[in-house]
Structures are given as C-alpha cells and as structure tokens.
Design an enzyme around this catalytic site. Structure first.
Site, PDB file in Angstrom:
ATOM      1  CG  HIS A 201      -1.850   1.164   1.226  1.00 57.61           C
ATOM      2  ND1 HIS A 201      -2.989   1.293   0.598  1.00 57.61           N
ATOM      3  CD2 HIS A 201      -1.978   2.401   1.977  1.00 57.61           C
ATOM      4  CE1 HIS A 201      -3.544   2.434   0.580  1.00 57.61           C
ATOM      5  NE2 HIS A 201      -2.798   2.849   1.301  1.00 57.61           N
TER       6      HIS A 201
ATOM      7  CD  GLU B 136       4.197   1.193  -4.067  1.00 59.39           C
ATOM      8  OE1 GLU B 136       3.681   0.278  -4.353  1.00 59.39           O
ATOM      9  OE2 GLU B 136       3.637   2.642  -4.047  1.00 59.39           O
TER      10      GLU B 136
END
Ligand code: GAR
Length: 209
Positions: A116, A181
């Site tokens: 996320h 990420e």
C-alpha cells in the site's frame, strides 16, 4: 520447503515485476511463481507475467468491486489448480484493486500480503498518495502488510518512509514511493520464504537469518 507464489494484479504490474525479477536474479530463493491472476483483461501485468513464463489468467469481475465470496471462490479455485494452497502458498496482492472476502482471507490466513502506498494506518483505501499530499504530511511512504478482514488494516511487515517535497505533485510523489515499494515487497517475500516472519498479535517480528 518451496513456497508456491500467486500474484494478484489489476493493472500496470510493476510490483509484480519487481518480485518476479527478484526471484529470477536469485535475491529471493525457494519461491516458485505459479500463477498471475488479474480481475481485468488486457492489462500490462498480464504481458509481463508471460514474459517471465508465468501462467497469466484473467478472472474478469466486470468492474464490480465489492467484497464477494462468489467471485473470490473463482480465485481460490484457480489458486488450487496451480497448487497455491493454504499450506504451501503465498498470495501477493500487487495493485489488486479489490477487497477480499473474509472467507478468502481466513482460508489463506497470514499467507496473503498487500503493498500500500502510504505509511499505514495513515491513508488507507484509494488514492493514498493524493490523500497524503492533500493532508499536508511531510513524510509518507509505503507498507507491506498481511491482509486481514479489514481494508489495509493487517499486521505490518515492512515500511519505508518517503519525504514529501513542497513542489510534489501526486505523480512525482507516487513515483518516489513506487521506487521504495519495489524494494520492500520483494524483501517481504524473501523474509516470508525464509520463515523469518513471526506474528505476535499485531506485530510482525523479523527474525535474523
Ligand atoms: C502501487 O502503487 C500499489 O502500492 C498501489 O497500486 C499501485 C500498483 O502499481 N496499491 C494500492 O493502492 C492498494 N490499495 P503496480 O501495478 O505497478 O504494482
């Protein structure tokens, strides 16, 4: 023991690619990619999966997004057909824009991960980068967590911080977060495969190798 990996996607697939590449170059070992599943047809992630010789399956949800065990059953069946089971598997949500049913989550308990683009519990749900920018935080980032029955609420595995700059747009901020990420998602998969994640309540303890 080898972990059988499934990756669930909805679009671009850059996190999926980071994981598949980390397996290919040997950063992650003992993980076998078994299947990539998309809820949308014709997305870039499917082409990339094929380039990595991973079966790429579309289970089209026709744009219907709510929690839906009937839809998730089709995913579970596909996982089982590709030997990604609750006792040997890991399911990585990588930009998979659906909320999972509690039945699916409970069946694969602590075997489903999500990435996320914020420092949870701040800014869950959609458009996390925009939420962070509009709120005015100076630091945001990304989170890999186990999926539980809530939305972006499960035990946190790894996080990385990213500074918000005064001249950031949603796109420039999202781009810098995405780089982080691509670092933490493969690392989380590696730690899982090495059996180095111990869950104590809400805390995920990382054991040294
Ligand atoms: C990523 O930024 C991921 O964190 C985000 O979607 C993007 C997918 O990109 N996920 C969520 O917002 C989930 N709530 P990718 O398809 O290139 O990996």
């Amino acid at each position: 023991m080898v972990v059988n990996l499934a990756i669930l996607v909805s679009g671009r697939g850059s996190n999926m690619e980071a994981i598949l590449n980390s397996i290919k170059i040997g950063f992650i070992s003992n993980v076998e990619p078994k299947v990539v599943i998309s809820n949308r047809p014709n997305v870039r992630a499917l082409d990339i999966a094929k380039q990595y010789n991973v079966p790429a399956i579309v289970i089209d949800d026709g744009g219907k997004k709510g929690r839906d065990w009937d839809y998730d059953k089709r995913i579970v069946q596909c996982l089982q057909e590709h030997d990604v089971r609750p006792d040997n598997g890991l399911v990585c949500l990588a930009g998979f824009m659906r909320i999972l049913s509690k039945e699916f989550v409970n069946m694969y308990k602590y075997r489903i991960m999500n990435i996320h683009p914020s420092l949870l519990p701040s800014f869950p749900g959609l458009n996390a980068q925009r939420q962070a920018l509009e709120y005015g935080v100076k630091i945001t980032g990304c989170t890999v967590h186990f999926v539980d029955e809530g939305v972006d609420t499960g035990p946190i595995i790894l996080q990385r911080a990213v500074e918000v700059r005064d001249d950031d747009t949603v796109d420039t901020l999202a781009e810098r977060i995405l780089k982080r990420e691509h670092e933490i998602y493969p690392l989380a998969v590696k730690l899982f495969a090495e059996n180095r994640l111990r869950i104590e309540g809400r805390r995920v303890i990382i054991l040294s190798s």
